[in-house]
Design a protein around this motif. Structure first.
Motif, short mmCIF file in Angstrom:
data_model
loop_
_atom_site.label_atom_id
_atom_site.label_comp_id
_atom_site.label_asym_id
_atom_site.label_seq_id
_atom_site.Cartn_x
_atom_site.Cartn_y
_atom_site.Cartn_z
N LEU A 173 -29.27 11.70 25.69
CA LEU A 173 -28.58 12.51 26.68
C LEU A 173 -28.03 13.79 26.06
O LEU A 173 -28.11 14.87 26.66
CB LEU A 173 -27.44 11.70 27.31
CG LEU A 173 -27.86 10.57 28.26
CD1 LEU A 173 -26.70 9.62 28.53
CD2 LEU A 173 -28.40 11.14 29.57
N ALA A 174 -27.46 13.67 24.85
CA ALA A 174 -26.91 14.85 24.18
C ALA A 174 -28.00 15.88 23.97
O ALA A 174 -27.79 17.09 24.17
CB ALA A 174 -26.27 14.44 22.86
N ARG A 175 -29.20 15.43 23.56
CA ARG A 175 -30.30 16.35 23.36
C ARG A 175 -30.72 17.00 24.69
O ARG A 175 -31.01 18.18 24.75
CB ARG A 175 -31.49 15.62 22.73
CG ARG A 175 -31.68 15.99 21.26
CD ARG A 175 -32.82 15.22 20.61
NE ARG A 175 -32.31 14.34 19.58
CZ ARG A 175 -32.44 13.04 19.57
NH1 ARG A 175 -33.08 12.45 20.55
NH2 ARG A 175 -31.95 12.32 18.59
N THR A 340 -25.66 3.95 13.33
CA THR A 340 -26.18 5.27 13.69
C THR A 340 -25.02 6.14 14.15
O THR A 340 -24.21 5.70 14.98
CB THR A 340 -27.21 5.17 14.83
OG1 THR A 340 -28.27 4.30 14.43
CG2 THR A 340 -27.79 6.53 15.16
N GLU A 341 -24.93 7.33 13.62
CA GLU A 341 -23.85 8.23 14.02
C GLU A 341 -24.11 8.73 15.44
O GLU A 341 -25.17 9.26 15.76
CB GLU A 341 -23.75 9.42 13.07
CG GLU A 341 -22.57 10.33 13.38
CD GLU A 341 -22.44 11.49 12.40
OE1 GLU A 341 -21.49 12.27 12.53
OE2 GLU A 341 -23.30 11.61 11.50
N LEU A 342 -23.12 8.54 16.30
CA LEU A 342 -23.20 9.00 17.69
C LEU A 342 -22.17 10.11 17.88
O LEU A 342 -21.00 9.86 18.16
CB LEU A 342 -22.95 7.84 18.66
CG LEU A 342 -23.92 6.67 18.56
CD1 LEU A 342 -23.55 5.57 19.56
CD2 LEU A 342 -25.36 7.11 18.78
N SER A 343 -22.60 11.33 17.66
CA SER A 343 -21.68 12.47 17.70
C SER A 343 -22.44 13.70 18.17
O SER A 343 -23.67 13.70 18.29
CB SER A 343 -21.05 12.71 16.34
OG SER A 343 -22.05 13.04 15.39
N VAL A 344 -21.68 14.77 18.40
CA VAL A 344 -22.24 16.05 18.79
C VAL A 344 -21.76 17.09 17.78
O VAL A 344 -20.58 17.11 17.41
CB VAL A 344 -21.80 16.44 20.21
CG1 VAL A 344 -22.23 17.86 20.55
CG2 VAL A 344 -22.37 15.48 21.24
N TYR A 345 -22.67 17.93 17.33
CA TYR A 345 -22.29 18.99 16.39
C TYR A 345 -21.78 20.19 17.18
O TYR A 345 -22.50 20.74 18.03
CB TYR A 345 -23.48 19.40 15.52
CG TYR A 345 -23.15 20.47 14.50
CD1 TYR A 345 -22.44 20.15 13.35
CD2 TYR A 345 -23.53 21.79 14.71
CE1 TYR A 345 -22.12 21.12 12.41
CE2 TYR A 345 -23.22 22.78 13.78
CZ TYR A 345 -22.51 22.43 12.63
OH TYR A 345 -22.18 23.39 11.72
N ILE A 346 -20.56 20.58 16.91
CA ILE A 346 -19.92 21.70 17.60
C ILE A 346 -19.75 22.86 16.63
O ILE A 346 -19.11 22.71 15.57
CB ILE A 346 -18.55 21.30 18.17
CG1 ILE A 346 -18.67 20.08 19.08
CG2 ILE A 346 -17.92 22.48 18.91
CD1 ILE A 346 -19.47 20.30 20.33
N GLU A 347 -20.34 23.99 16.94
CA GLU A 347 -20.21 25.17 16.07
C GLU A 347 -18.88 25.87 16.32
O GLU A 347 -18.42 25.99 17.45
CB GLU A 347 -21.36 26.16 16.34
CG GLU A 347 -22.68 25.74 15.73
CD GLU A 347 -23.70 26.88 15.71
OE1 GLU A 347 -23.32 28.01 16.11
OE2 GLU A 347 -24.83 26.63 15.30
N TYR A 348 -18.26 26.36 15.21
CA TYR A 348 -17.05 27.17 15.34
C TYR A 348 -17.43 28.58 15.77
O TYR A 348 -18.56 29.03 15.56
CB TYR A 348 -16.32 27.26 13.99
CG TYR A 348 -15.88 25.93 13.42
CD1 TYR A 348 -15.28 24.97 14.23
CD2 TYR A 348 -16.06 25.63 12.07
CE1 TYR A 348 -14.86 23.75 13.71
CE2 TYR A 348 -15.65 24.43 11.54
CZ TYR A 348 -15.06 23.49 12.37
OH TYR A 348 -14.65 22.28 11.84
N GLU A 349 -16.48 29.27 16.39
CA GLU A 349 -16.73 30.67 16.75
C GLU A 349 -16.97 31.52 15.51
O GLU A 349 -17.80 32.41 15.50
CB GLU A 349 -15.55 31.22 17.55
CG GLU A 349 -15.43 30.61 18.94
CD GLU A 349 -14.31 31.25 19.75
OE1 GLU A 349 -13.75 32.28 19.29
OE2 GLU A 349 -13.98 30.72 20.83
N GLN A 350 -16.21 31.22 14.43
CA GLN A 350 -16.39 31.88 13.14
C GLN A 350 -16.44 30.81 12.06
O GLN A 350 -15.66 29.85 12.10
CB GLN A 350 -15.23 32.85 12.85
CG GLN A 350 -15.13 34.02 13.81
CD GLN A 350 -16.28 35.01 13.65
OE1 GLN A 350 -16.87 35.10 12.57
NE2 GLN A 350 -16.62 35.72 14.71
N PRO A 351 -17.36 30.93 11.06
CA PRO A 351 -17.38 29.94 9.96
C PRO A 351 -16.04 29.90 9.23
O PRO A 351 -15.33 30.90 9.15
CB PRO A 351 -18.49 30.47 9.04
CG PRO A 351 -19.34 31.31 9.92
CD PRO A 351 -18.41 31.95 10.92
#
Length: 584
Positions: A173-175, A340-351
């Protein structure tokens, strides 16, 4: 008869609900939906899909109704999905022990088996069926167990809820949603619970229909982007604090969030959406409330939970929807069970530059030593704290086995690294609907009896009683009844042509030419048909028909040329009867 008996008698007689397996004597906890009941149920489900799938954008999936044991071990159902059971020593009838003492103890649900036994003995509670002595209470798991495949097979269970399939499918679903929170999935389908003593008709079934949404949100912010839609919606809230006072509070959604009555906006939005849905399908607003789970009954995975409760005449307040913030409990539990890791990768606005403790297993050395287990051992190493890695012997637990790892196989250090984002385990907001309970409540709230004056009766000579199901027009099983005044070919043919035009418009029509016109009106009142169209000899002269309104019994004379468009607008666009033609 009380209201429940009146509704069920009508439901059985008119084809809404029938006891299952009647040919063989039946068994408790199962009901068949007849032609009208099945249609009414689909109408309710259609509106649910319109709100959650089309408007909210939570796409629907369909998972098996049988699940393997590991799913329900992870969810906690194998270990804890039980009710206290006790059996009569004389007749062998089984009962829920906590239900036997509800008239004695206000909060019987939370008592241990020993406390239940003590209360039953002290109050001399006997078998309700034969008056015999009761045995000791013990936990009875409510899941139906099965075996998948022949021979020893694989242990499985009929699902007790639809939710777990959506949790197991989380990564897919995340994909599908491109890892963008929030997102959700919905499912409508059968669930199964082997209830100990289901004695409440369709209120407590062993096979029932659930409609659930699992909404995955970012736990760092629980503001809802569309909260303004319901901010001023007034809710009847029976909060934890209100229950101490014994009376509910009336407040807006915004007031409930600001006062902390409801934990946050995302949960409040779902409570308001449930409120909107239930009233739209026909639940009376003055018989609807939202009861908050008290601190001592809150599920261990929830930080807040509200039940939509509907007032019924026989059963009092009945829970029909649960709306819970389940936190990350389900995804974490399935991640632990499945490794199995069940997570979502969230990008920061700035590194961001961050200090991070980095563990680097030497796979070149670990591979030959641990072979097929090397990857699992490496993951276990990465999960260790720095203190554990600095000990003389480095030990990890893999599948219950303690493994010692040579120090030269792992390096670790604090490093400053540039981080572009992080993996987040979403929290879950879950509205869970019991469709069967909602359907019964809709029928009870729609049921009405009234005395019709002689001038409006079927024989015009004396007052008579009229039973009418005042369904909301969009959920009524039959929308329009087409009735030729007499069984004459010259009236039957145009009547069938009108019925065909209405069907082409997508309107479910009943054609009925049996009996007097008054009796046919009454039959359609009983099943909740909003409009009857009568074709008579004037139709042949001036191309008009009579449209009769179910609730008011008023009639207008309308043109045949536009009858399909007019009725469609009256059913789905709130067009008034008086605008459809000339009053009679």
């Amino acid at each position: 008869m009380d209201r429940y008996e009146q509704v069920i008698e009508l439901a059985k007689r008119r084809g809404f609900l029938w006891n299952s397996f009647e040919l063989y004597g039946g068994t408790a906890g199962f009901y068949d939906y007849g032609p009208l009941g099945s249609t009414l149920k689909r109408r309710i489900e259609h509106i649910w899909r319109e709100l959650y799938v089309i408007q909210e954008g939570f796409m629907e999936i369909e998972c098996p109704t049988v699940g393997i044991e590991e799913i329900f071990v992870a969810s906690g159902h194998v270990g804890g999905f039980s009710d206290p059971l006790c059996e009569c020593k004389q007749c062998g009838e089984a009962f829920r022990a906590d239900h036997l003492i509800k008239h004695i103890v206000e909060e019987a649900d939370g008592l241990t088996d020993e406390e239940l036994d003590r209360t039953i003995a002290q109050n001399n509670v006997k078998c309700p069926e034969c008056g015999g002595d009761l045995g000791n209470a013990y936990d009875f798991n409510l899941m139906f167990k099965t075996q998948i495949g022949p021979g020893n097979g694989r242990k499985g269970y009929l699902r007790p809820e639809t939710a777990q399939g959506m949790f197991v499918d989380f990564m897919r679903l995340a994909r599908y949603y491109r890892d963008k929170l929030p997102f959700g999935a919905t499912q409508i389908g059968k669930s199964y619970r082997n209830e100990i003593s289901p004695r409440q008709g369709v209120i407590r079934l062993r096979e029932f229909t659930q409609a659930e949404a699992e909404i995955f949100i970012d736990p760092r912010t629980k503001t809802h982007p569309n909260i303004q839609r319901f901010e001023n919606t007034v809710l009847n809230l029976y909060s934890d604090a209100s229950q101490d006072k014994g009376e509910s509070e009336i407040m807006t959604v915004r007031e409930a969030v600001d006062k902390g009555s409801i934990a946050h906006e995302f949960l409040a939005y779902q409570v308001a959406l449930v409120n909107y849905f239930l009233q739209r399908v026909g639940i009376a607003p003055d018989k609807l409330r939202f009861r908050q789970h008290r601190k001592d009954e809150m599920a261990h995975y929830a930080i807040d939970c509200w039940d939509a409760e509907i007032l019924t005449e026989r059963f009092g307040w009945v829970e029909v929807v649960g709306i819970a913030d389940r936190t990350d409990y389900d995804l974490s539990a399935h991640a632990n069970m499945s490794k199995t890791e069940l997570s979502v990768y969230i990008e920061y606005e700035q590194p961001r530059m961050m200090e991070k403790f980095v563990v680097k297993p030497n796979m070149g050395k670990m591979g030959p030593m641990f072979k097929g287990k090397a990857k699992v051992v490496a993951e276990a190493l990465k999960a260790l704290a720095q203190e554990a890695l600095e000990k003389e012997e480095i030990k990890v637990l893999v599948d219950g086995e303690e493994i010692t790892i040579p120090r030269d196989m792992v390096e670790f250090a604090q490093e400053t690294i540039k981080v572009s984002g992080e993996n987040i385990v979403p929290h879950v907001i879950e509205p869970s609907f019991g469709i069967d309970r909602i359907l019964y409540s809709v029928m009870e709230h729609a049921y009405d009896e009234e005395i019709v004056p002689a001038k409006d009766t079927t024989d015009d000579t004396e007052d008579e009683a009229r039973i009418v199901m005042r369904f909301m027009k969009e959920i009524a099983p039959i929308k329009v009844a087409v009735l030729p005044l007499m069984t004459k070919e010259e009236l039957i043919e145009p009547a069938k042509q009108i019925a065909a035009r209405l069907r082409d418009k997508g309107i479910l029509v009943a054609y009925d030419d049996s009996g007097t016109i008054g009796r046919r009106y009454r039959r359609n009142d009983e099943i909740g048909t909003p409009y009857c169209v009568t074709i008579d000899y004037d139709t042949l002269e001036d191309n008009t028909v009579t449209i009769r309104d179910r609730d008011s019994m008023q009639q207008v004379r309308a043109s045949v040329d536009t009858i399909d468009d007019v009725l469609y607008e009256m059913i789905y666009r709130e067009r008034k009867l008086e605008t459809a033609g000339k009053p009679l």
